[in-house]
Design a protein around this motif. Structure first.
Motif, PDB file in Angstrom:
ATOM      1  N   PRO A 248       1.661   5.375  -7.787  1.00  0.00           N
ATOM      2  CA  PRO A 248       0.497   4.656  -8.327  1.00  0.00           C
ATOM      3  C   PRO A 248       0.639   4.273  -9.801  1.00  0.00           C
ATOM      4  O   PRO A 248       0.216   3.185 -10.198  1.00  0.00           O
ATOM      5  CB  PRO A 248      -0.663   5.626  -8.101  1.00  0.00           C
ATOM      6  CG  PRO A 248      -0.041   6.956  -7.899  1.00  0.00           C
ATOM      7  CD  PRO A 248       1.320   6.716  -7.337  1.00  0.00           C
ATOM      8  N   VAL A 249       1.222   5.122 -10.599  1.00  0.00           N
ATOM      9  CA  VAL A 249       1.364   4.819 -12.033  1.00  0.00           C
ATOM     10  C   VAL A 249       2.267   3.608 -12.234  1.00  0.00           C
ATOM     11  O   VAL A 249       1.951   2.687 -12.996  1.00  0.00           O
ATOM     12  CB  VAL A 249       1.907   6.050 -12.806  1.00  0.00           C
ATOM     13  CG1 VAL A 249       2.197   5.703 -14.254  1.00  0.00           C
ATOM     14  CG2 VAL A 249       0.914   7.203 -12.709  1.00  0.00           C
TER      15      VAL A 249
ATOM     16  N   ALA B  85       0.829  -1.206   0.000  1.00  0.00           N
ATOM     17  CA  ALA B  85       0.000   0.000   0.000  1.00  0.00           C
ATOM     18  C   ALA B  85       0.864   1.257   0.000  1.00  0.00           C
ATOM     19  O   ALA B  85       0.549   2.237  -0.699  1.00  0.00           O
ATOM     20  CB  ALA B  85      -0.922  -0.004   1.210  1.00  0.00           C
ATOM     21  N   LEU B  86       1.946   1.240   0.750  1.00  0.00           N
ATOM     22  CA  LEU B  86       2.851   2.385   0.785  1.00  0.00           C
ATOM     23  C   LEU B  86       3.477   2.626  -0.585  1.00  0.00           C
ATOM     24  O   LEU B  86       3.517   3.758  -1.076  1.00  0.00           O
ATOM     25  CB  LEU B  86       3.935   2.175   1.839  1.00  0.00           C
ATOM     26  CG  LEU B  86       4.984   3.279   1.952  1.00  0.00           C
ATOM     27  CD1 LEU B  86       4.341   4.583   2.375  1.00  0.00           C
ATOM     28  CD2 LEU B  86       6.070   2.872   2.931  1.00  0.00           C
ATOM     29  N   LEU B  87       3.949   1.544  -1.209  1.00  0.00           N
ATOM     30  CA  LEU B  87       4.544   1.680  -2.543  1.00  0.00           C
ATOM     31  C   LEU B  87       3.518   2.197  -3.551  1.00  0.00           C
ATOM     32  O   LEU B  87       3.830   3.057  -4.378  1.00  0.00           O
ATOM     33  CB  LEU B  87       5.130   0.344  -3.001  1.00  0.00           C
ATOM     34  CG  LEU B  87       6.360  -0.137  -2.242  1.00  0.00           C
ATOM     35  CD1 LEU B  87       6.738  -1.546  -2.676  1.00  0.00           C
ATOM     36  CD2 LEU B  87       7.523   0.819  -2.420  1.00  0.00           C
ATOM     37  N   TYR B  88       2.282   1.695  -3.462  1.00  0.00           N
ATOM     38  CA  TYR B  88       1.244   2.155  -4.386  1.00  0.00           C
ATOM     39  C   TYR B  88       0.885   3.620  -4.126  1.00  0.00           C
ATOM     40  O   TYR B  88       0.685   4.387  -5.065  1.00  0.00           O
ATOM     41  CB  TYR B  88      -0.015   1.292  -4.295  1.00  0.00           C
ATOM     42  CG  TYR B  88      -1.081   1.767  -5.237  1.00  0.00           C
ATOM     43  CD1 TYR B  88      -0.969   1.535  -6.604  1.00  0.00           C
ATOM     44  CD2 TYR B  88      -2.168   2.490  -4.774  1.00  0.00           C
ATOM     45  CE1 TYR B  88      -1.927   1.996  -7.484  1.00  0.00           C
ATOM     46  CE2 TYR B  88      -3.130   2.956  -5.643  1.00  0.00           C
ATOM     47  CZ  TYR B  88      -3.005   2.712  -6.998  1.00  0.00           C
ATOM     48  OH  TYR B  88      -3.950   3.180  -7.866  1.00  0.00           O
ATOM     49  N   ALA B  89       0.828   4.022  -2.850  1.00  0.00           N
ATOM     50  CA  ALA B  89       0.509   5.416  -2.523  1.00  0.00           C
ATOM     51  C   ALA B  89       1.588   6.365  -3.043  1.00  0.00           C
ATOM     52  O   ALA B  89       1.285   7.466  -3.500  1.00  0.00           O
ATOM     53  CB  ALA B  89       0.335   5.576  -1.016  1.00  0.00           C
TER      54      ALA B  89
ATOM     55  N   ASP C  54      -5.229  -4.783 -18.390  1.00  0.00           N
ATOM     56  CA  ASP C  54      -5.221  -3.352 -18.126  1.00  0.00           C
ATOM     57  C   ASP C  54      -5.868  -3.049 -16.780  1.00  0.00           C
ATOM     58  O   ASP C  54      -7.079  -2.888 -16.682  1.00  0.00           O
ATOM     59  CB  ASP C  54      -5.941  -2.610 -19.248  1.00  0.00           C
ATOM     60  CG  ASP C  54      -5.836  -1.108 -19.099  1.00  0.00           C
ATOM     61  OD1 ASP C  54      -5.091  -0.633 -18.219  1.00  0.00           O
ATOM     62  OD2 ASP C  54      -6.506  -0.402 -19.882  1.00  0.00           O
ATOM     63  N   PHE C  55      -5.051  -2.950 -15.738  1.00  0.00           N
ATOM     64  CA  PHE C  55      -5.559  -2.631 -14.407  1.00  0.00           C
ATOM     65  C   PHE C  55      -5.848  -1.143 -14.259  1.00  0.00           C
ATOM     66  O   PHE C  55      -6.485  -0.737 -13.292  1.00  0.00           O
ATOM     67  CB  PHE C  55      -4.563  -3.087 -13.338  1.00  0.00           C
ATOM     68  CG  PHE C  55      -4.631  -4.552 -13.072  1.00  0.00           C
ATOM     69  CD1 PHE C  55      -5.433  -5.049 -12.072  1.00  0.00           C
ATOM     70  CD2 PHE C  55      -3.898  -5.445 -13.838  1.00  0.00           C
ATOM     71  CE1 PHE C  55      -5.510  -6.411 -11.829  1.00  0.00           C
ATOM     72  CE2 PHE C  55      -3.965  -6.805 -13.599  1.00  0.00           C
ATOM     73  CZ  PHE C  55      -4.774  -7.293 -12.596  1.00  0.00           C
TER      74      PHE C  55
ATOM     75  N   PHE D  32       3.206  -2.213 -13.068  1.00  0.00           N
ATOM     76  CA  PHE D  32       3.717  -3.484 -12.552  1.00  0.00           C
ATOM     77  C   PHE D  32       2.633  -4.558 -12.603  1.00  0.00           C
ATOM     78  O   PHE D  32       2.884  -5.682 -13.035  1.00  0.00           O
ATOM     79  CB  PHE D  32       4.235  -3.312 -11.126  1.00  0.00           C
ATOM     80  CG  PHE D  32       4.665  -4.605 -10.493  1.00  0.00           C
ATOM     81  CD1 PHE D  32       5.851  -5.219 -10.879  1.00  0.00           C
ATOM     82  CD2 PHE D  32       3.889  -5.220  -9.526  1.00  0.00           C
ATOM     83  CE1 PHE D  32       6.254  -6.420 -10.309  1.00  0.00           C
ATOM     84  CE2 PHE D  32       4.277  -6.408  -8.944  1.00  0.00           C
ATOM     85  CZ  PHE D  32       5.462  -7.015  -9.335  1.00  0.00           C
ATOM     86  N   LEU D  33       1.427  -4.226 -12.164  1.00  0.00           N
ATOM     87  CA  LEU D  33       0.325  -5.194 -12.225  1.00  0.00           C
ATOM     88  C   LEU D  33       0.027  -5.604 -13.666  1.00  0.00           C
ATOM     89  O   LEU D  33      -0.227  -6.774 -13.941  1.00  0.00           O
ATOM     90  CB  LEU D  33      -0.940  -4.622 -11.581  1.00  0.00           C
ATOM     91  CG  LEU D  33      -0.980  -4.634 -10.072  1.00  0.00           C
ATOM     92  CD1 LEU D  33      -2.237  -3.936  -9.569  1.00  0.00           C
ATOM     93  CD2 LEU D  33      -0.908  -6.045  -9.531  1.00  0.00           C
TER      94      LEU D  33
END
Length: 90
Positions: free
Chosen positions: A30-31, A23-27, A45-46, A36-37
């Motif tokens: 985010p792009v 969550a920290l890395l995504y916050a 396409d997430f 990565f996903l």
């Protein structure tokens, strides 16, 4: 032999730590997280699933609690079943 609940708590803590780092890395990025996903899941396409709202504390705490409780239950059940299958009592 460890008590099954110790395995459950270990899994719950592992999930909580992993989820917090993710969550920290995504916050922070985010792009890059979406990219990565997309790569991890072979180009799905997430970006289309990205919520229009900002990522906040409640968006973090709710899933953290659910995943942690689920991890404790699953880990305890796993350890108990493993002990039964291996002929160990706990």
């Amino acid at each position: 032999m460890n008590a099954p609940w110790k395995t459950g708590i270990s899994l719950a803590l592992t999930i909580a730590i992993s989820y917090t780092v993710c969550a920290l890395l995504y916050a922070l990025w985010p792009v890059q997280g979406i990219a990565f996903l997309n790569a991890l899941f072979h180009g799905l396409d997430f970006g289309r699933l990205q919520a229009p709202q900002d990522y906040g504390v409640m968006t973090f705490v709710g899933p953290l609690l659910v995943l942690t409780v689920w991890g404790a239950i699953v880990g305890t059940l796993f350890a108990w079943l493993s002990g039964k299958l291996h002929g160990k009592s706990s």
